[in-house]
Design a protein around this motif. Structure first.
Motif, PDB file in Angstrom:
ATOM      1  N   GLY A  20       0.811  -1.212   0.000  1.00 40.05           N
ATOM      2  CA  GLY A  20       0.000   0.000   0.000  1.00 40.05           C
ATOM      3  C   GLY A  20       0.843   1.261   0.000  1.00 40.05           C
ATOM      4  N   TYR A  21       2.167   1.115  -0.102  1.00 40.45           N
ATOM      5  CA  TYR A  21       3.065   2.269  -0.154  1.00 40.45           C
ATOM      6  C   TYR A  21       3.345   2.655  -1.603  1.00 40.45           C
ATOM      7  N   HIS A  22       3.536   3.935  -1.817  1.00 41.34           N
ATOM      8  CA  HIS A  22       3.765   4.437  -3.165  1.00 41.34           C
ATOM      9  C   HIS A  22       5.262   4.597  -3.448  1.00 41.34           C
ATOM     10  N   PHE A  75      -2.281  10.615  -0.219  1.00 41.45           N
ATOM     11  CA  PHE A  75      -1.929   9.479  -1.087  1.00 41.45           C
ATOM     12  C   PHE A  75      -3.191   8.764  -1.587  1.00 41.45           C
TER      13      PHE A  75
END
Ligand code: C5P
Length: 311
Positions: free
Chosen positions: A22-24, A187
């Protein structure tokens, strides 16, 4: 022992689709600025933190509520000091005194600078040696850059760094009035908007790839106009969607003579590139008059990374 570390801006910030965590993935050019956090540390029977906030002219400012309410154990500088001691196998507590100059408004990584200064101060106080980049990464994605300073290309989540040379420039920061913007919310909003497209050299890459071509040249071009033409922030549309007033600040900075103005990081601070110091002060004076701006500050960067300031 006392150490300091710089606040930062993102000259460019390319953001990709979220990964399985779920991190960009980010590909960003960071630049450290002269606004510095200071952390003094001394061994003590129990952990404690005292924080004060100074303006750029050295005036004492009121601390925001979110900082007053922050429990000692949740303070990133305390976490950083504890992590250094844990790694060295030292059982001790410490008293920290933090002097903040980086606005708490958000987007300038002041908390990460506190952590970086705390790492350096703790290591010096307790006589521990180490390469702290890996430990910094475990504390937050912006902490490695606050340690390194100057200018650097950040890849992966912005936490793997390649130093890049850059000319010193004048930057104006406009700190937003009211609450900060939540990073996860910005985000999430980014994911709902059409994905930005880029030439291949700015694509977010999880692989380690150094800075290529034009942007590297623009960073060392004495004429700031060339760099202004290359600045961008993929998170800007999402931050503006969350906080409409940011569009007005960007517009006001540009019409006051900024070569480029954009949201800093995930906001809500806006950063503008000024042609020179005098124009910077003029731009800041204009921005200061806006209802949506709490403080407008002129500073310069690149600036040194975390360093010892003495006892
Ligand atoms: O790094 P930080 O802890 O401030 O991030 C807060 C949240 O922002 C993360 O939990 C994640 O939801 C989002 N984030 C992200 N991609 C990044 C950094 C943060 O999605 N590169």
């Amino acid at each position: 022992m006392k150490a300091s570390a710089p606040g930062k801006l993102n000259v460019t910030l390319a953001c990709g689709a979220p990964d399985e965590r779920g991190y960009h993935p980010l590909r960003t050019v960071f630049m450290a600025v002269d606004l510095r956090e200071e952390v003094a540390i001394a061994p003590a029977p129990a952990w404690s933190v005292r924080t004060r906030m100074l303006s750029e002219t050295g005036q004492e400012l009121a601390l925001p509520q979110e900082l007053l309410e922050l429990p000692t154990n949740a303070n990133l500088a305390v976490k950083a000091a504890k992590a250094v001691l844990r790694e060295a196998g030292i059982e001790s507590a410490a008293a920290l005194t933090i002097t903040k100059r980086v606005p708490v408004a958000g987007g300038m990584a002041g908390g990460s600078a506190d952590a970086a200064a705390a790492i350096v101060a703790t290591a010096a106080t307790f006589g521990v040696k180490g390469d702290w980049q890996q430990l910094a990464r475990t504390l937050g994605a912006d902490v490695p850059f606050a340690l390194a300073g100057n200018a650097a290309l950040g890849t992966v989540y912005g936490d793997h760094l390649f130093p890049v040379p850059a000319c010193r420039r004048h930057w104006v920061f406009a700190c937003a009035n009211g609450a900060g913007l939540s990073t996860p919310t910005v985000f999430k909003r980014f994911d709902q908007l059409p994905r930005p497209t880029h030439p291949s050299w700015v694509l977010p890459a999880t692989s380690l790839r150094p800075l290529e071509g034009q942007l590297g040249e623009a960073l060392i071009d004495p004429d700031p106009r060339r760099l202004a033409g290359m600045m961008f922030n993929d998170l800007q549309a999402a931050a503006v969607a969350e906080r409409g007033a940011l569009a007005e600040v960007i517009e006001a900075a540009t019409s006051a003579g900024a070569l480029c103005a954009q949201v800093s990081g995930s906001g809500p601070t806006v950063v503008a590139l000024a042609p020179d110091g005098e124009s910077g002060r003029r731009i800041a004076a204009k921005l200061q008059k806006l209802d949506s701006v709490a403080r407008a500050i002129v500073t310069q960067g690149p600036a040194l990374g975390a360093r010892i300031e003495g006892k």
